[in-house]
Design a protein around this motif. Structure first.
Motif, PDB file in Angstrom:
ATOM      1  N   VAL A   9       3.581  13.044 -20.989  1.00  0.00           N
ATOM      2  CA  VAL A   9       3.127  14.374 -20.575  1.00  0.00           C
ATOM      3  C   VAL A   9       1.930  14.289 -19.634  1.00  0.00           C
ATOM      4  CG1 VAL A   9       4.040  15.577 -22.595  1.00  0.00           C
ATOM      5  CG2 VAL A   9       1.710  14.676 -22.646  1.00  0.00           C
ATOM      6  N   VAL A  10       1.298  13.125 -19.579  1.00  0.00           N
ATOM      7  CA  VAL A  10       0.175  12.885 -18.685  1.00  0.00           C
ATOM      8  C   VAL A  10       0.459  11.582 -17.948  1.00  0.00           C
ATOM      9  CG1 VAL A  10      -2.280  12.293 -18.565  1.00  0.00           C
ATOM     10  CG2 VAL A  10      -1.511  14.085 -20.129  1.00  0.00           C
ATOM     11  N   ALA A  11       0.240  11.586 -16.638  1.00  0.00           N
ATOM     12  CA  ALA A  11       0.456  10.376 -15.844  1.00  0.00           C
ATOM     13  C   ALA A  11      -0.708  10.185 -14.877  1.00  0.00           C
ATOM     14  CB  ALA A  11       1.765  10.471 -15.057  1.00  0.00           C
ATOM     15  N   VAL A  12      -1.092   8.915 -14.716  1.00  0.00           N
ATOM     16  CA  VAL A  12      -2.154   8.560 -13.792  1.00  0.00           C
ATOM     17  C   VAL A  12      -1.675   7.394 -12.936  1.00  0.00           C
ATOM     18  CG1 VAL A  12      -4.522   7.726 -13.531  1.00  0.00           C
ATOM     19  CG2 VAL A  12      -3.960   9.299 -15.385  1.00  0.00           C
ATOM     20  N   ILE A  13      -1.891   7.505 -11.631  1.00  0.00           N
ATOM     21  CA  ILE A  13      -1.612   6.406 -10.704  1.00  0.00           C
ATOM     22  C   ILE A  13      -2.952   5.796 -10.334  1.00  0.00           C
ATOM     23  CG2 ILE A  13      -0.581   5.704  -8.521  1.00  0.00           C
ATOM     24  CD1 ILE A  13       0.955   8.407  -8.557  1.00  0.00           C
ATOM     25  N   ASN A  14      -3.103   4.507 -10.613  1.00  0.00           N
ATOM     26  CA  ASN A  14      -4.351   3.797 -10.346  1.00  0.00           C
ATOM     27  C   ASN A  14      -4.188   2.949  -9.086  1.00  0.00           C
ATOM     28  OD1 ASN A  14      -6.730   2.375 -10.407  1.00  0.00           O
ATOM     29  ND2 ASN A  14      -6.390   1.476 -12.426  1.00  0.00           N
ATOM     30  N   PHE A  15      -4.983   3.232  -8.069  1.00  0.00           N
ATOM     31  CA  PHE A  15      -4.921   2.540  -6.781  1.00  0.00           C
ATOM     32  C   PHE A  15      -5.984   1.448  -6.648  1.00  0.00           C
ATOM     33  CE2 PHE A  15      -2.596   6.327  -5.774  1.00  0.00           C
ATOM     34  CZ  PHE A  15      -1.776   5.992  -4.709  1.00  0.00           C
ATOM     35  N   ARG A  16      -6.668   1.125  -7.709  1.00  0.00           N
ATOM     36  CA  ARG A  16      -7.816   0.222  -7.628  1.00  0.00           C
ATOM     37  C   ARG A  16      -7.501  -1.103  -6.945  1.00  0.00           C
ATOM     38  NH1 ARG A  16     -10.425  -2.933 -12.264  1.00  0.00           N
ATOM     39  NH2 ARG A  16     -12.237  -3.774 -11.228  1.00  0.00           N
ATOM     40  N   GLU A  17      -6.285  -1.600  -7.118  1.00  0.00           N
ATOM     41  CA  GLU A  17      -5.914  -2.909  -6.569  1.00  0.00           C
ATOM     42  C   GLU A  17      -5.070  -2.827  -5.299  1.00  0.00           C
ATOM     43  OE1 GLU A  17      -7.139  -5.705  -7.958  1.00  0.00           O
ATOM     44  OE2 GLU A  17      -8.141  -4.484  -9.494  1.00  0.00           O
ATOM     45  N   VAL A  18      -4.916  -1.639  -4.725  1.00  0.00           N
ATOM     46  CA  VAL A  18      -4.113  -1.479  -3.505  1.00  0.00           C
ATOM     47  C   VAL A  18      -4.924  -1.948  -2.305  1.00  0.00           C
ATOM     48  CG1 VAL A  18      -3.006   0.192  -1.964  1.00  0.00           C
ATOM     49  CG2 VAL A  18      -2.703   0.371  -4.438  1.00  0.00           C
ATOM     50  N   THR A  19      -4.306  -2.808  -1.490  1.00  0.00           N
ATOM     51  CA  THR A  19      -5.011  -3.361  -0.333  1.00  0.00           C
ATOM     52  C   THR A  19      -4.676  -2.650   0.965  1.00  0.00           C
ATOM     53  OG1 THR A  19      -3.272  -5.036  -0.122  1.00  0.00           O
ATOM     54  CG2 THR A  19      -5.240  -5.641  -1.380  1.00  0.00           C
ATOM     55  N   VAL A  20      -3.442  -2.153   1.106  1.00  0.00           N
ATOM     56  CA  VAL A  20      -3.025  -1.470   2.326  1.00  0.00           C
ATOM     57  C   VAL A  20      -1.809  -0.604   1.991  1.00  0.00           C
ATOM     58  CG1 VAL A  20      -1.466  -3.299   3.125  1.00  0.00           C
ATOM     59  CG2 VAL A  20      -2.526  -1.782   4.790  1.00  0.00           C
ATOM     60  N   ILE A  21      -1.629   0.480   2.749  1.00  0.00           N
ATOM     61  CA  ILE A  21      -0.454   1.331   2.579  1.00  0.00           C
ATOM     62  C   ILE A  21       0.210   1.505   3.936  1.00  0.00           C
ATOM     63  CG2 ILE A  21       0.428   3.569   1.856  1.00  0.00           C
ATOM     64  CD1 ILE A  21      -2.002   3.826   0.033  1.00  0.00           C
ATOM     65  N   GLU A  22       1.481   1.081   4.021  1.00  0.00           N
ATOM     66  CA  GLU A  22       2.271   1.232   5.248  1.00  0.00           C
ATOM     67  C   GLU A  22       3.269   2.373   5.058  1.00  0.00           C
ATOM     68  OE1 GLU A  22       3.893  -2.667   6.027  1.00  0.00           O
ATOM     69  OE2 GLU A  22       1.924  -3.502   6.440  1.00  0.00           O
ATOM     70  N   ASN A  23       4.097   2.620   6.065  1.00  0.00           N
ATOM     71  CA  ASN A  23       5.014   3.762   6.045  1.00  0.00           C
ATOM     72  C   ASN A  23       5.930   3.802   4.826  1.00  0.00           C
ATOM     73  OD1 ASN A  23       4.002   4.871   8.372  1.00  0.00           O
ATOM     74  ND2 ASN A  23       5.463   3.840   9.697  1.00  0.00           N
ATOM     75  N   HIS A  24       6.592   2.695   4.498  1.00  0.00           N
ATOM     76  CA  HIS A  24       7.471   2.696   3.333  1.00  0.00           C
ATOM     77  C   HIS A  24       6.672   2.885   2.049  1.00  0.00           C
ATOM     78  CE1 HIS A  24      10.538   1.051   6.078  1.00  0.00           C
ATOM     79  NE2 HIS A  24      11.381   1.625   5.228  1.00  0.00           N
ATOM     80  N   GLY A  25       5.440   2.417   2.043  1.00  0.00           N
ATOM     81  CA  GLY A  25       4.561   2.633   0.910  1.00  0.00           C
ATOM     82  C   GLY A  25       4.247   4.106   0.716  1.00  0.00           C
ATOM     83  N   LEU A  26       4.044   4.831   1.813  1.00  0.00           N
ATOM     84  CA  LEU A  26       3.815   6.277   1.726  1.00  0.00           C
ATOM     85  C   LEU A  26       5.037   6.992   1.158  1.00  0.00           C
ATOM     86  CD1 LEU A  26       1.927   7.066   5.044  1.00  0.00           C
ATOM     87  CD2 LEU A  26       1.019   7.192   2.720  1.00  0.00           C
ATOM     88  N   GLN A  27       6.214   6.580   1.589  1.00  0.00           N
ATOM     89  CA  GLN A  27       7.442   7.189   1.062  1.00  0.00           C
ATOM     90  C   GLN A  27       7.587   6.903  -0.430  1.00  0.00           C
ATOM     91  OE1 GLN A  27       9.582   9.332   2.647  1.00  0.00           O
ATOM     92  NE2 GLN A  27      10.301   9.598   0.563  1.00  0.00           N
ATOM     93  N   PHE A  28       7.267   5.664  -0.833  1.00  0.00           N
ATOM     94  CA  PHE A  28       7.293   5.327  -2.256  1.00  0.00           C
ATOM     95  C   PHE A  28       6.332   6.217  -3.038  1.00  0.00           C
ATOM     96  CE2 PHE A  28       4.915   2.756  -5.464  1.00  0.00           C
ATOM     97  CZ  PHE A  28       5.847   2.863  -6.488  1.00  0.00           C
ATOM     98  N   LEU A  29       5.126   6.421  -2.525  1.00  0.00           N
ATOM     99  CA  LEU A  29       4.157   7.267  -3.218  1.00  0.00           C
ATOM    100  C   LEU A  29       4.665   8.696  -3.371  1.00  0.00           C
ATOM    101  CD1 LEU A  29       0.797   6.049  -1.668  1.00  0.00           C
ATOM    102  CD2 LEU A  29       1.744   5.516  -3.923  1.00  0.00           C
ATOM    103  N   ALA A  30       5.291   9.220  -2.348  1.00  0.00           N
ATOM    104  CA  ALA A  30       5.864  10.570  -2.432  1.00  0.00           C
ATOM    105  C   ALA A  30       6.963  10.614  -3.502  1.00  0.00           C
ATOM    106  CB  ALA A  30       6.407  10.996  -1.071  1.00  0.00           C
ATOM    107  N   ASN A  31       7.834   9.608  -3.509  1.00  0.00           N
ATOM    108  CA  ASN A  31       8.905   9.544  -4.512  1.00  0.00           C
ATOM    109  C   ASN A  31       8.340   9.361  -5.917  1.00  0.00           C
ATOM    110  OD1 ASN A  31      10.806   9.800  -2.484  1.00  0.00           O
ATOM    111  ND2 ASN A  31      11.179   7.599  -2.336  1.00  0.00           N
ATOM    112  N   LEU A  32       7.311   8.538  -6.036  1.00  0.00           N
ATOM    113  CA  LEU A  32       6.674   8.299  -7.330  1.00  0.00           C
ATOM    114  C   LEU A  32       6.069   9.593  -7.870  1.00  0.00           C
ATOM    115  CD1 LEU A  32       5.658   6.349  -9.526  1.00  0.00           C
ATOM    116  CD2 LEU A  32       3.711   5.832  -8.038  1.00  0.00           C
ATOM    117  N   GLN A  33       5.371  10.323  -7.029  1.00  0.00           N
ATOM    118  CA  GLN A  33       4.772  11.574  -7.477  1.00  0.00           C
ATOM    119  C   GLN A  33       5.839  12.590  -7.889  1.00  0.00           C
ATOM    120  OE1 GLN A  33       1.874  13.068  -4.723  1.00  0.00           O
ATOM    121  NE2 GLN A  33       0.467  11.402  -5.159  1.00  0.00           N
ATOM    122  N   ARG A  34       6.929  12.670  -7.144  1.00  0.00           N
ATOM    123  CA  ARG A  34       8.022  13.584  -7.522  1.00  0.00           C
ATOM    124  C   ARG A  34       8.571  13.213  -8.891  1.00  0.00           C
ATOM    125  NH1 ARG A  34       9.124  13.923  -2.087  1.00  0.00           N
ATOM    126  NH2 ARG A  34      10.478  12.105  -2.023  1.00  0.00           N
ATOM    127  N   ALA A  35       8.790  11.920  -9.124  1.00  0.00           N
ATOM    128  CA  ALA A  35       9.334  11.459 -10.406  1.00  0.00           C
ATOM    129  C   ALA A  35       8.369  11.767 -11.552  1.00  0.00           C
ATOM    130  CB  ALA A  35       9.624   9.959 -10.343  1.00  0.00           C
TER     131      ALA A  35
END
Length: 133
Positions: A52-78
């Motif tokens: 019922v609660v979800a958190v995405i932790n970006f602490r270890e993310v080094t870079v975000i490219e185009n496919h990474g942005l699409q993944f983030l959008a899909n992840l948030q929808r899910a």
């Protein structure tokens, strides 16, 4: 918390921790164009969990490219399909600005750290349950 880490040779990996309907997903390494199989695996694993609660932790993310942005959008929808409360934490100031400007994140969902996000979101979720009862 139950933990499951998944990594690949692309450098991207993720860790899923779940306990008492609280879900934390830690993204590790580059969210690059070569991580598609890991992105798909992460989304599949999340689809099998109840929370019922979800958190995405970006602490270890080094870079975000185009496919990474699409993944983030899909992840948030899910995540939003199952969790009325979603938080994002561990963003560098640069990533915070870029993801907010691009519409991938909402400013009100950004927290300083994982602990802060889980405590505040769990309190919000508990308040929503009490009002519904």
């Amino acid at each position: 918390m139950e933990n499951a880490e998944n990594s690949s040779t692309t450098g991207f990996s993720y860790l899923i921790a779940e306990k008492n309907k609280l879900l934390a997903i830690t993204l590790i390494g580059p969210l690059s164009d070569s991580g598609q199989s890991q992105y798909d695996q992460c989304l599949l694993e999340i689809s099998k969990l109840e929370f019922v609660v979800a958190v995405i932790n970006f602490r270890e993310v080094t870079v975000i490219e185009n496919h990474g942005l699409q993944f983030l959008a899909n992840l948030q929808r899910a995540l939003r399909k199952k969790a009325p409360e979603l938080g994002i934490c561990g963003l560098s100031p640069y990533l915070r600005d870029e993801l907010t400007k691009s519409g991938v994140t909402r400013f009100g969902e950004i927290y300083n750290n994982l602990r802060d996000a889980l405590v505040r979101l769990n309190a919000k979720a508990a308040g929503v349950k009490k009002q519904a009862a």
